[in-house]
Design a protein around this motif. Structure first.
Motif, PDB file in Angstrom:
ATOM      1  N   SER A  35      18.716   6.027  -8.140  1.00  0.00           N
ATOM      2  CA  SER A  35      19.320   6.876  -9.170  1.00  0.00           C
ATOM      3  C   SER A  35      19.781   5.992 -10.322  1.00  0.00           C
ATOM      4  O   SER A  35      19.836   4.764 -10.199  1.00  0.00           O
ATOM      5  CB  SER A  35      20.525   7.624  -8.586  1.00  0.00           C
ATOM      6  N   CYS A  36      20.137   6.588 -11.428  1.00  0.00           N
ATOM      7  CA  CYS A  36      20.626   5.828 -12.574  1.00  0.00           C
ATOM      8  C   CYS A  36      21.892   5.047 -12.203  1.00  0.00           C
ATOM      9  O   CYS A  36      22.049   3.892 -12.609  1.00  0.00           O
ATOM     10  CB  CYS A  36      20.898   6.753 -13.755  1.00  0.00           C
ATOM     11  N   ALA A  37      22.766   5.659 -11.422  1.00  0.00           N
ATOM     12  CA  ALA A  37      23.996   4.979 -11.000  1.00  0.00           C
ATOM     13  C   ALA A  37      23.670   3.774 -10.117  1.00  0.00           C
ATOM     14  O   ALA A  37      24.308   2.714 -10.240  1.00  0.00           O
ATOM     15  CB  ALA A  37      24.896   5.949 -10.250  1.00  0.00           C
ATOM     16  N   GLU A  38      22.684   3.903  -9.251  1.00  0.00           N
ATOM     17  CA  GLU A  38      22.296   2.786  -8.384  1.00  0.00           C
ATOM     18  C   GLU A  38      21.662   1.660  -9.189  1.00  0.00           C
ATOM     19  O   GLU A  38      21.904   0.479  -8.921  1.00  0.00           O
ATOM     20  CB  GLU A  38      21.332   3.267  -7.290  1.00  0.00           C
ATOM     21  N   ILE A  39      20.875   2.021 -10.188  1.00  0.00           N
ATOM     22  CA  ILE A  39      20.271   1.008 -11.062  1.00  0.00           C
ATOM     23  C   ILE A  39      21.375   0.251 -11.799  1.00  0.00           C
ATOM     24  O   ILE A  39      21.374  -0.977 -11.865  1.00  0.00           O
ATOM     25  CB  ILE A  39      19.285   1.644 -12.062  1.00  0.00           C
ATOM     26  N   GLU A  40      22.319   0.991 -12.337  1.00  0.00           N
ATOM     27  CA  GLU A  40      23.429   0.369 -13.054  1.00  0.00           C
ATOM     28  C   GLU A  40      24.231  -0.557 -12.133  1.00  0.00           C
ATOM     29  O   GLU A  40      24.597  -1.668 -12.518  1.00  0.00           O
ATOM     30  CB  GLU A  40      24.343   1.443 -13.646  1.00  0.00           C
ATOM     31  N   HIS A  41      24.475  -0.115 -10.912  1.00  0.00           N
ATOM     32  CA  HIS A  41      25.200  -0.938  -9.933  1.00  0.00           C
ATOM     33  C   HIS A  41      24.438  -2.236  -9.648  1.00  0.00           C
ATOM     34  O   HIS A  41      25.031  -3.318  -9.612  1.00  0.00           O
ATOM     35  CB  HIS A  41      25.428  -0.144  -8.641  1.00  0.00           C
ATOM     36  N   LEU A  95      14.443  -3.547 -13.267  1.00  0.00           N
ATOM     37  CA  LEU A  95      15.453  -2.480 -13.276  1.00  0.00           C
ATOM     38  C   LEU A  95      15.604  -1.856 -14.659  1.00  0.00           C
ATOM     39  O   LEU A  95      15.759  -0.631 -14.785  1.00  0.00           O
ATOM     40  CB  LEU A  95      16.789  -3.014 -12.778  1.00  0.00           C
ATOM     41  N   VAL A  96      15.551  -2.672 -15.709  1.00  0.00           N
ATOM     42  CA  VAL A  96      15.664  -2.137 -17.080  1.00  0.00           C
ATOM     43  C   VAL A  96      14.473  -1.241 -17.389  1.00  0.00           C
ATOM     44  O   VAL A  96      14.626  -0.165 -17.974  1.00  0.00           O
ATOM     45  CB  VAL A  96      15.810  -3.281 -18.105  1.00  0.00           C
ATOM     46  N   LYS A  97      13.285  -1.653 -16.992  1.00  0.00           N
ATOM     47  CA  LYS A  97      12.085  -0.829 -17.205  1.00  0.00           C
ATOM     48  C   LYS A  97      12.201   0.483 -16.437  1.00  0.00           C
ATOM     49  O   LYS A  97      11.898   1.559 -16.967  1.00  0.00           O
ATOM     50  CB  LYS A  97      10.837  -1.594 -16.759  1.00  0.00           C
ATOM     51  N   LEU A  98      12.671   0.394 -15.188  1.00  0.00           N
ATOM     52  CA  LEU A  98      12.842   1.596 -14.372  1.00  0.00           C
ATOM     53  C   LEU A  98      13.878   2.529 -14.989  1.00  0.00           C
ATOM     54  O   LEU A  98      13.672   3.749 -15.046  1.00  0.00           O
ATOM     55  CB  LEU A  98      13.252   1.200 -12.948  1.00  0.00           C
ATOM     56  N   ALA A  99      14.965   1.967 -15.482  1.00  0.00           N
ATOM     57  CA  ALA A  99      16.007   2.773 -16.128  1.00  0.00           C
ATOM     58  C   ALA A  99      15.450   3.457 -17.371  1.00  0.00           C
ATOM     59  O   ALA A  99      15.762   4.621 -17.645  1.00  0.00           O
ATOM     60  CB  ALA A  99      17.200   1.894 -16.490  1.00  0.00           C
ATOM     61  N   GLU A 101      12.266   4.282 -17.898  1.00  0.00           N
ATOM     62  CA  GLU A 101      11.360   5.328 -17.442  1.00  0.00           C
ATOM     63  C   GLU A 101      12.124   6.573 -16.973  1.00  0.00           C
ATOM     64  O   GLU A 101      11.666   7.692 -17.184  1.00  0.00           O
ATOM     65  CB  GLU A 101      10.491   4.823 -16.288  1.00  0.00           C
ATOM     66  N   LYS A 102      13.291   6.365 -16.373  1.00  0.00           N
ATOM     67  CA  LYS A 102      14.091   7.486 -15.871  1.00  0.00           C
ATOM     68  C   LYS A 102      15.059   8.012 -16.931  1.00  0.00           C
ATOM     69  O   LYS A 102      15.816   8.934 -16.670  1.00  0.00           O
ATOM     70  CB  LYS A 102      14.879   7.057 -14.637  1.00  0.00           C
ATOM     71  N   ARG A 103      15.021   7.380 -18.105  1.00  0.00           N
ATOM     72  CA  ARG A 103      15.890   7.752 -19.228  1.00  0.00           C
ATOM     73  C   ARG A 103      17.378   7.662 -18.872  1.00  0.00           C
ATOM     74  O   ARG A 103      18.183   8.528 -19.232  1.00  0.00           O
ATOM     75  CB  ARG A 103      15.538   9.143 -19.745  1.00  0.00           C
ATOM     76  N   CYS A 104      17.694   6.598 -18.162  1.00  0.00           N
ATOM     77  CA  CYS A 104      19.109   6.340 -17.799  1.00  0.00           C
ATOM     78  C   CYS A 104      19.850   5.788 -19.002  1.00  0.00           C
ATOM     79  O   CYS A 104      19.264   5.075 -19.823  1.00  0.00           O
ATOM     80  CB  CYS A 104      19.186   5.320 -16.659  1.00  0.00           C
TER      81      CYS A 104
END
Length: 106
Positions: A35-41, A95-99, A101-104
């Motif tokens: 999730s966006c929160a998990e990516i940020e963590h 992680l930045v690329k994934l974020a 893509e997920k528009r986090c």
């Protein structure tokens, strides 16, 4: 006998002065499910890993003591710190690329 004790003590102190930052993997099997929160963590954890790795690459009291007492520890510290920084930077890119893509909003 005294020489052996002094050498052993110096070795133990030198090894205890080593910095061992965590070396992370570039990708994990469940990355797409984060999730966006998990990516940020995880991005915050990478910041902590980078800070720890920088300690191993800098001239600090710990590294100077290691150089005096057990000079191979300095080489090990620097090599491990460099590897940890490179791995953290690669993981950060993933992680930045994934974020993105997920528009986090990170």
């Amino acid at each position: 006998m005294k020489k052996t004790i002094a050498l052993t003590l110096a070795s133990v102190l030198g090894l205890s002065a080593c910095v061992s930052p965590e070396v992370v993997t570039r990708t994990n099997a469940g990355d797409r499910n984060l999730s966006c929160a998990e990516i940020e963590h995880q991005l915050h954890q990478l910041d902590e890993i980078r800070a720890e790795a920088q300690k191993g690459r800098s001239v600090s009291g710990t590294n100077v003591a290691a150089a005096i007492l057990f000079w191979p520890a300095v080489i090990g510290n620097h090599a491990n710190a460099t590897q940890a920084l490179e791995a953290a930077n690669e993981r950060n890119e993933v992680l930045v690329k994934l974020a993105s893509e997920k528009r986090c909003k990170i």
